[in-house]
Design an enzyme around this catalytic site. Structure first.
Site, short mmCIF file in Angstrom:
data_model
loop_
_atom_site.label_atom_id
_atom_site.label_comp_id
_atom_site.label_asym_id
_atom_site.label_seq_id
_atom_site.Cartn_x
_atom_site.Cartn_y
_atom_site.Cartn_z
N ASN A 1 39.20 52.49 36.64
CA ASN A 1 39.92 51.24 36.34
C ASN A 1 41.30 51.49 35.73
O ASN A 1 41.95 50.55 35.29
CB ASN A 1 39.09 50.35 35.39
CG ASN A 1 39.12 50.87 33.97
OD1 ASN A 1 39.14 52.08 33.75
ND2 ASN A 1 39.13 49.98 33.01
N GLY B 1 21.96 43.42 35.69
CA GLY B 1 22.97 43.62 36.74
C GLY B 1 23.13 45.10 37.05
O GLY B 1 22.81 45.96 36.20
N SER C 1 43.84 36.85 35.39
CA SER C 1 43.85 38.18 34.78
C SER C 1 44.30 38.15 33.32
O SER C 1 45.28 37.53 32.96
CB SER C 1 44.75 39.09 35.60
OG SER C 1 45.44 39.95 34.77
N LYS D 1 37.55 49.09 42.20
CA LYS D 1 37.30 50.20 41.27
C LYS D 1 36.72 51.43 41.97
O LYS D 1 36.90 52.54 41.49
CB LYS D 1 36.37 49.74 40.12
CG LYS D 1 37.06 48.80 39.14
CD LYS D 1 36.18 48.47 37.96
CE LYS D 1 36.82 47.41 37.09
NZ LYS D 1 36.05 47.09 35.88
N GLY E 1 29.58 47.44 38.97
CA GLY E 1 30.52 48.40 38.37
C GLY E 1 30.47 48.41 36.86
O GLY E 1 30.48 49.48 36.23
N GLY F 1 32.60 40.04 25.43
CA GLY F 1 33.37 41.16 25.97
C GLY F 1 34.83 41.22 25.55
O GLY F 1 35.58 42.06 26.06
N TYR G 1 34.01 37.41 28.65
CA TYR G 1 34.82 37.03 27.48
C TYR G 1 35.32 35.58 27.60
O TYR G 1 35.86 35.04 26.64
CB TYR G 1 36.00 37.99 27.30
CG TYR G 1 36.78 38.21 28.58
CD1 TYR G 1 36.37 39.21 29.47
CD2 TYR G 1 37.86 37.42 28.91
CE1 TYR G 1 37.05 39.39 30.66
CE2 TYR G 1 38.54 37.61 30.10
CZ TYR G 1 38.14 38.60 30.96
OH TYR G 1 38.80 38.77 32.15
N SER H 1 45.02 41.05 31.67
CA SER H 1 45.84 42.21 31.34
C SER H 1 47.34 41.92 31.28
O SER H 1 48.02 42.38 30.37
CB SER H 1 45.58 43.33 32.35
OG SER H 1 44.24 43.71 32.29
P1 NAP Z 1 29.91 42.71 40.04
O1 NAP Z 1 29.81 44.13 40.49
O2 NAP Z 1 30.44 41.69 40.98
O3 NAP Z 1 28.46 42.14 39.55
C1 NAP Z 1 27.64 42.76 38.64
C2 NAP Z 1 26.17 42.60 39.01
O4 NAP Z 1 25.71 41.31 38.62
C3 NAP Z 1 25.83 42.68 40.49
O5 NAP Z 1 25.78 44.01 40.89
C4 NAP Z 1 24.50 41.96 40.56
O6 NAP Z 1 23.41 42.86 40.28
C5 NAP Z 1 24.60 40.95 39.42
N1 NAP Z 1 24.86 39.61 39.96
C6 NAP Z 1 25.91 39.19 40.69
N2 NAP Z 1 25.80 37.88 41.01
C7 NAP Z 1 24.63 37.47 40.45
C8 NAP Z 1 23.91 36.24 40.45
N3 NAP Z 1 24.38 35.16 41.08
N4 NAP Z 1 22.72 36.20 39.81
C9 NAP Z 1 22.20 37.28 39.17
N5 NAP Z 1 22.85 38.48 39.15
C10 NAP Z 1 24.02 38.57 39.78
O7 NAP Z 1 30.80 42.63 38.74
P2 NAP Z 1 31.23 43.76 37.68
O8 NAP Z 1 32.52 44.33 38.07
O9 NAP Z 1 30.11 44.69 37.42
O10 NAP Z 1 31.52 42.81 36.39
C11 NAP Z 1 30.47 42.06 35.85
C12 NAP Z 1 30.94 41.19 34.69
O11 NAP Z 1 31.43 42.01 33.63
C13 NAP Z 1 32.08 40.23 35.04
O12 NAP Z 1 31.83 39.00 34.40
C14 NAP Z 1 33.30 40.88 34.45
O13 NAP Z 1 34.29 39.94 34.07
C15 NAP Z 1 32.70 41.56 33.22
N6 NAP Z 1 33.48 42.72 32.76
C16 NAP Z 1 34.00 42.67 31.52
C17 NAP Z 1 34.73 43.76 31.04
C18 NAP Z 1 35.30 43.69 29.66
O14 NAP Z 1 36.16 44.51 29.33
N7 NAP Z 1 34.83 42.77 28.82
C19 NAP Z 1 34.92 44.89 31.84
C20 NAP Z 1 34.36 44.92 33.11
C21 NAP Z 1 33.64 43.83 33.57
P3 NAP Z 1 22.04 42.76 41.12
O15 NAP Z 1 22.44 42.58 42.56
O16 NAP Z 1 21.39 44.06 40.88
O17 NAP Z 1 21.27 41.59 40.60
#
Ligand code: NAP
Length: 245
Positions: free
Chosen positions: A86, A124, A14, A65, A127, A226, A205, A16
């Site tokens: 969040n 994707g 984490s 979330k 969330g 990110g 990130y 944070s």
């Molecule tokens: P999540 O719900 O677990 O996954 C996001 C989406 O990615 C899934 O719904 C899926 O969409 C796709 N996916 C998952 N595994 C995959 C694979 N093996 N191949 C292709 N597509 C895949 O995660 P999330 O909470 O949305 O977060 C996603 C990313 O954003 C993470 O890396 C997280 O660290 C990052 N994030 C960053 C911030 C920031 O402040 N920088 C904030 C939030 C999240 P489909 O099933 O439709 O393909």
């Protein structure tokens, strides 16, 4: 003592806790702690709330979330619309839900937005994609989801042809592909049709430059990761927790 924290599972990497602990030290903010609450079931949040009487607020990460909504007394309009929270503020025992990913994404993207960035692809559908979509709807930027599963609301990766790529000059990776330790993975988009008109944003990130960003950069596209979004969402949480009603 004012206590803040993060709930999620697992929380081994984490950002944070380190960010807030360093912030408190750097800005001489005293009588405040930020702790990780790694809970295997969302029901364990009840125990935390019972035991930590000085808890004033907490962040929420994967996988809670959505599930945390059941614990809220009220929620901001953004949380109501997105169904994802969040950041929780505790006021007189009431839990009020916010979403600071939305502000983080919007504020970090804005400096890169150019007039020709008229349409977006959101890779994707989880969330993080919901926060990105919320911002595009607010700013009236048309977008298409791209998913492993084609549906009425999502394209499949195979649908991405030259026309689509040329017409969608914002490409946002919200999938975990490329995130440490899976650094040799990247979303399967046709990079040959990305060019210097494109802006490619990876919400990941760590590492700072994923394969997705490296491949986009090689075409002349502008890129961002990110990291800034993460800092902005953390600072927005701090602002909400300290805001007077
Ligand atoms: P999540 O719900 O677990 O996954 C996001 C989406 O990615 C899934 O719904 C899926 O969409 C796709 N996916 C998952 N595994 C995959 C694979 N093996 N191949 C292709 N597509 C895949 O995660 P999330 O909470 O949305 O977060 C996603 C990313 O954003 C993470 O890396 C997280 O660290 C990052 N994030 C960053 C911030 C920031 O402040 N920088 C904030 C939030 C999240 P489909 O099933 O439709 O393909």
């Amino acid at each position: 003592m004012k206590r803040y924290g993060l709930i999620g599972y697992p929380l081994s990497h984490s950002f944070s806790q380190r960010y807030f602990t360093e912030k408190f030290a750097k800005e001489s903010i005293e009588g405040v702690v930020y702790e990780n609450y790694s809970i295997a079931q969302i029901d364990q949040l009840k125990n935390i709330l019972e035991q930590q009487h000085d808890l004033c607020g907490f962040n929420v990460t994967i996988p809670y979330k959505k599930e945390v909504l059941a614990f809220l007394s009220s929620a901001s309009p953004v949380v109501e619309e997105m169904g994802a929270c969040n950041c929780v503020k505790i006021e007189n025992g009431r839990l009020v839900g916010h979403n600071t990913d939305v502000v983080g994404f919007e504020q970090s993207l804005l400096p890169y937005l150019k007039a020709h960035h008229q349409r977006a692809l959101v890779l994707g559908t989880g969330g993080a994609a919901a926060a990105v979509a919320y911002v595009f709807r607010q700013r009236e930027i048309p977008f298409q989801y791209v998913s492993r599963t084609k549906s009425a609301t999502s394209l499949a990766y195979d649908d991405l042809d030259e026309d689509l790529m040329r017409n969608h000059t914002l490409v946002i990776n919200t999938t975990p592909l490329g995130m440490s330790p899976l650094v040799d993975q990247y979303p399967p988009i046709p990079f040959q049709w990305i060019n210097e008109q494109h802006h490619c944003f990876d919400l990941i990130y760590n590492p700072a430059e994923t394969l997705f960003l490296q491949k986009a950069k090689a075409t002349g596209a502008s890129i961002q990761n990110g990291a800034e979004m993460l800092v902005i969402q953390a600072e927005e949480s701090w602002r909400i927790w300290n805001e007077r009603e």
